[in-house]
Design an enzyme around this catalytic site. Structure first.
Site, short mmCIF file in Angstrom:
data_model
loop_
_atom_site.label_atom_id
_atom_site.label_comp_id
_atom_site.label_asym_id
_atom_site.label_seq_id
_atom_site.Cartn_x
_atom_site.Cartn_y
_atom_site.Cartn_z
N SER A 92 41.55 14.21 7.71
CA SER A 92 40.99 13.83 9.02
C SER A 92 39.63 13.15 8.94
CB SER A 92 40.90 15.05 9.92
OG SER A 92 42.18 15.38 10.37
N LYS A 95 39.61 9.69 10.09
CA LYS A 95 39.57 9.35 11.53
C LYS A 95 38.25 8.66 11.88
CE LYS A 95 42.89 12.87 12.91
NZ LYS A 95 43.17 14.20 12.48
N TYR A 216 48.85 5.93 9.79
CA TYR A 216 47.96 7.09 9.97
C TYR A 216 47.98 7.99 8.73
CZ TYR A 216 46.75 11.84 11.51
OH TYR A 216 46.22 13.10 11.59
N TYR A 268 36.86 20.12 15.57
CA TYR A 268 37.93 20.61 16.43
C TYR A 268 37.44 21.70 17.36
CZ TYR A 268 40.25 17.94 12.90
OH TYR A 268 40.59 16.95 12.06
N VAL A 286 41.52 18.53 6.26
CA VAL A 286 42.21 19.67 5.63
C VAL A 286 42.30 19.55 4.11
CG1 VAL A 286 43.57 20.54 7.59
CG2 VAL A 286 44.48 18.69 6.19
#
Ligand code: DON
Length: 360
Positions: A92, A95, A216, A268, A286
């Site tokens: 992530s 991102k 992605y 998050y 992760v």
């Protein structure tokens, strides 16, 4: 990546300069290194409380005991400790790269037409908000938001373009696609596939869903190091410009938006607590990576694959908390508050009491 090939890309570093000067606390590189070493020992104690991610089977092979950090001040020497050069997948943290490129290539209005700018308070792979009519993903740093961003990027750039940009902004020509992790995730990504099809049903993704999902997942499967993340963080800390070469990687507006979203949404459903305890804009993955930006001061990359319940590196978060306190890196640093909260036990007790009284 060695100091040598980094030097080829970014030029020669100069001498020891205080890591923390804004606070008038002249912490030399040697002192900072000792502080970080001590913080790492404390952080290692957290590792048994976490676990490596297994929902992407290939990630389950990682040794949970690893911990590495690279802190790269805008002025001064890079501090690299532990497993700072171990390659792991960006997950992530990518991102952030997707968002930077989308803001630069597609423009702010187009991006925020597809995704919001609010913290979700939900897990990173939540579908909850998508089942409400007229809603869009809360923000671009959760899976649904990043998939929507990929739908925007796909007609504009190829994965190879993104890989090249990532290598450049991370000053790391060694970044490659980790094919095993990519294959492993593609076989087990039913949740992301569901999110992507839901986004298509709402007209948020208009590109081919399977191509968007592959794009992605490839972005998540790029192999980086804590050092490459620190190089990226340093450019964000310097408003999008390489402090050594003067080369601009994004507009200062893009840098500001990305850092703000990292602070409010980067961890998050743990983002609020992390902002209070650490106060450094950070994005987790992760794979165990943490990208942190101490604005105008340093880029920080951390690697620690044992994760907490929110999917954030458990030892990495502790490490950042310690160095934030010790090196005065909290965005809202206040010497008075700092004196009161010096004792972490005390701070924990206060936070617990406040939570029990529903003050927070
Ligand atoms: O989409 C996924 O589930 C992963 N490729 C990335 C998730 C992730 O890194 C969440 N971060 N803490």
């Amino acid at each position: 990546m060695t100091e040598k090939n980094n030097g080829n890309l970014e030029g020669r570093e100069t001498m020891t300069i205080p890591v923390v000067d804004r606070r008038y606390q002249m912490t030399e590189t040697k002192k900072a290194k000792e502080i970080i070493e001590r913080a790492m020992n404390l952080a290692r104690e957290e590792i048994p409380k976490g676990a490596v991610a297994t929902y992407i089977p290939e990630l389950g092979k990682e040794d949970p005991h690893q911990l590495g950090i690279c802190l790269y001040p805008l002025k001064g020497d890079k501090i690299c400790l532990g497993d700072y050069d171990h390659r792991f997948t960006m997950q992530s943290v990518s991102k952030v790269v997707m968002l930077i490129v989308a803001l630069e290539v597609c423009g702010l209005k187009n991006v925020f037409r597809k995704v919001g700018m609010e913290p979700s308070g939900e897990a990173f792979d939540s579908l909850v908000e998508l089942d409400v009519s007229d809603s869009k993903p809360y923000n671009p740093l959760i899976n649904s938001g990043a998939l929507a961003v990929c739908g925007l990027l796909l007609p504009e750039v190829s994965f190879q373009d993104m890989l090249r940009y990532t290598r450049n902004i991370c000053s790391d020509p060694g970044i490659e696609l980790n094919e095993s992790v990519f294959d492993s995730e593609m076989k087990t990504c039913s949740r992301n596939r569901s999110i992507a099809y839901l986004l298509e049903s709402k007209g948020i993704i208009t590109t081919d869903v399977e191509d968007t999902l592959r794009f992605y997942t490839k972005m998540c499967s790029m192999n980086v190091t804590a050092e490459s993340l620190a190089n990226l963080g340093k450019k964000l800390a310097n408003d999008g410009v390489c402090a050594i070469t003067g080369k601009r990687f994004m507009s200062s507006r893009t840098a500001r938006i990305v850092k703000t979203l990292m602070l409010t949404c980067g961890m998050y459903d743990g983002s609020g607590t992390f902002a209070i305890k650490v106060g450094i804009p950070t994005k987790s993955g992760v794979g165990g990576g943490l990208l942190s930006v101490s604005d105008k001061r340093a880029g920080i990359g951390v690697f620690g694959p044992a994760l907490d319940a929110q999917g954030n590196s458990i030892a990495g978060c502790k490490l950042l908390r310690e160095i934030s306190n010790q090196l005065r890196l909290n965005l809202f640093y206040d010497p008075e508050w700092d004196k009161e909260q010096d004792d972490e036990q005390n701070e924990e007790t206060v936070l617990r009491e406040m939570q029990a009284r529903s003050v927070m």
